[in-house]
Design a protein around this motif. Structure first.
Motif, short mmCIF file in Angstrom:
data_model
loop_
_atom_site.label_atom_id
_atom_site.label_comp_id
_atom_site.label_asym_id
_atom_site.label_seq_id
_atom_site.Cartn_x
_atom_site.Cartn_y
_atom_site.Cartn_z
N SER A 99 0.81 -1.22 0.00
CA SER A 99 0.00 0.00 0.00
C SER A 99 0.84 1.27 0.00
N GLY A 100 2.08 1.17 -0.38
CA GLY A 100 2.94 2.35 -0.44
C GLY A 100 3.95 2.44 0.68
N ARG A 101 3.93 1.51 1.61
CA ARG A 101 4.89 1.53 2.71
C ARG A 101 5.29 0.11 3.07
N MET A 102 6.59 -0.09 3.24
CA MET A 102 7.09 -1.40 3.60
C MET A 102 6.82 -1.68 5.07
N PRO A 103 6.71 -2.95 5.44
CA PRO A 103 6.53 -3.27 6.87
C PRO A 103 7.68 -2.72 7.69
N SER A 104 7.38 -2.23 8.87
CA SER A 104 8.41 -1.65 9.73
C SER A 104 9.36 -2.74 10.20
N GLY A 105 10.61 -2.35 10.40
CA GLY A 105 11.61 -3.31 10.84
C GLY A 105 11.40 -3.74 12.27
N SER A 106 12.03 -4.83 12.61
CA SER A 106 11.91 -5.34 13.97
C SER A 106 12.79 -4.53 14.90
N GLY A 107 12.52 -4.64 16.18
CA GLY A 107 13.32 -3.93 17.17
C GLY A 107 12.62 -2.68 17.66
N SER A 108 12.86 -2.35 18.91
CA SER A 108 12.24 -1.18 19.50
C SER A 108 13.06 0.06 19.21
N LYS A 109 12.44 1.21 19.43
CA LYS A 109 13.13 2.46 19.22
C LYS A 109 14.18 2.68 20.30
N ALA A 110 15.09 3.60 20.02
CA ALA A 110 16.20 3.83 20.94
C ALA A 110 15.70 4.39 22.27
N PRO A 111 16.19 3.87 23.38
CA PRO A 111 15.81 4.42 24.69
C PRO A 111 16.46 5.78 24.91
N ALA A 112 15.95 6.51 25.89
CA ALA A 112 16.46 7.85 26.18
C ALA A 112 17.94 7.83 26.54
N ALA A 113 18.38 6.77 27.21
CA ALA A 113 19.79 6.69 27.62
C ALA A 113 20.73 6.72 26.42
N GLU A 114 20.33 6.07 25.33
CA GLU A 114 21.18 6.06 24.14
C GLU A 114 21.24 7.44 23.49
N TRP A 115 20.13 8.16 23.53
CA TRP A 115 20.14 9.53 23.01
C TRP A 115 21.09 10.39 23.83
N VAL A 116 21.11 10.19 25.12
CA VAL A 116 22.00 10.97 25.98
C VAL A 116 23.45 10.64 25.66
N VAL A 117 23.76 9.34 25.51
CA VAL A 117 25.13 8.93 25.21
C VAL A 117 25.58 9.48 23.86
N SER A 118 24.74 9.36 22.84
CA SER A 118 25.13 9.82 21.51
C SER A 118 25.24 11.33 21.43
N SER A 119 24.51 12.04 22.29
CA SER A 119 24.57 13.51 22.26
C SER A 119 25.92 14.03 22.75
N ALA A 120 26.73 13.16 23.36
CA ALA A 120 28.03 13.59 23.86
C ALA A 120 28.90 14.13 22.73
#
Length: 249
Positions: A212-233
């Motif tokens: 219908s115009g969009r592929m099925p979403s990939g497996s796995g959950s979205k990034a937790p807040a802790a990973e955003w904090v680490v990557s923002s370094a």
């Protein structure tokens, strides 16, 4: 086949792809907006890249070898000191433009840091994860789908081209000169037609299965807040270096 991905066991590899993409993008923006005269800031950015490479266990030689992709731009930068206008300085008997020297440094420093950051992202994130990360960052669906199909069928196209070349060689024809380019052009045209027809068949097969115009979403959950904090370094540290260099200038 992923020539730029290095399978390593590191904290950087384990981070979700969307946080790494965002971190590299923000870091690159900080580098680009840094005034070219802030030489100490660029030294700090280089140390940040080296630190991330160490954490990701990416060898320096691997990075430097693949960073040679920017050589054409470096060669362009070499010309600027000789062709620039304005104030000039003498060095080893050569008259060089000050503005041209800064322009060459600007291209080399920012281009090299951008290439190294991109290589680190590619070395620590597989192509599939990169596409998944872009999708999670709300990248336009049409772009992520094109990238998905490209990733899926690039090996098929390479295999088709290899078989066509073997077929030419088996018939005693191996074009090597300019006046023999017709055979190569015919092969490219045939490969394009095959790819187009395959794409039509795949699209019809997808429609018949409910696409219908969009592929099925990939497996796995979205990034937790802790990973955003680490990557923002990375971008936060780069921004801190830029501010400190501007204050001390």
């Amino acid at each position: 086949m992923e020539p730029l991905y290095l399978a390593r066991e590191s904290r950087v590899h384990r981070l979700s792809p969307e946080v790494k993409i965002a971190a590299v993008l923000l870091f690159t923006i900080v580098v680009v907006v840094t005034p070219r005269e802030d030489l100490t800031a660029f030294a700090g950015y280089t140390l940040l890249i080296a630190l991330v490479a160490g954490l990701a266990r990416v060898p320096a030689g691997w990075l430097l070898k693949r960073a040679t992709i920017e050589l054409p731009f470096v060669l362009l930068a070499v010309v600027l000191p000789f062709t620039g206008h304005g104030e000039r300085v003498d060095w080893l008997g050569l008259s060089l433009s000050v503005d041209g020297l800064y322009g060459a440094w600007n291209i080399f420093a920012k281009g090299t840091l951008g290439v190294l950051a991109s290589l680190l992202l590619a070395a620590t994130t597989s192509m599939r994860d990169l596409i998944l990360g872009l999708d999670r960052l709300r990248c336009p669906t049409v772009i992520t789908q094109i990238m998905t199909f490209m990733l899926r069928y690039i090996d098929v196209l390479i295999d088709d081209a290899r078989r066509m070349r073997i077929a030419r060689l088996s018939r005693g024809y191996d074009p090597r000169f300019l006046w023999q380019v017709k055979a190569f052009a015919v092969g490219v045209g045939a490969l394009f037609l095959r790819s187009y027809e395959r794409g039509e068949r795949v699209y019809l097969a997808m429609l018949s299965r409910g696409y219908s115009g969009r592929m099925p979403s990939g497996s796995g959950s979205k990034a937790p807040a802790a990973e955003w904090v680490v990557s923002s370094a990375l971008p936060v540290a780069a921004a801190g270096i830029a501010v400190a260099a501007a204050v001390l200038a």
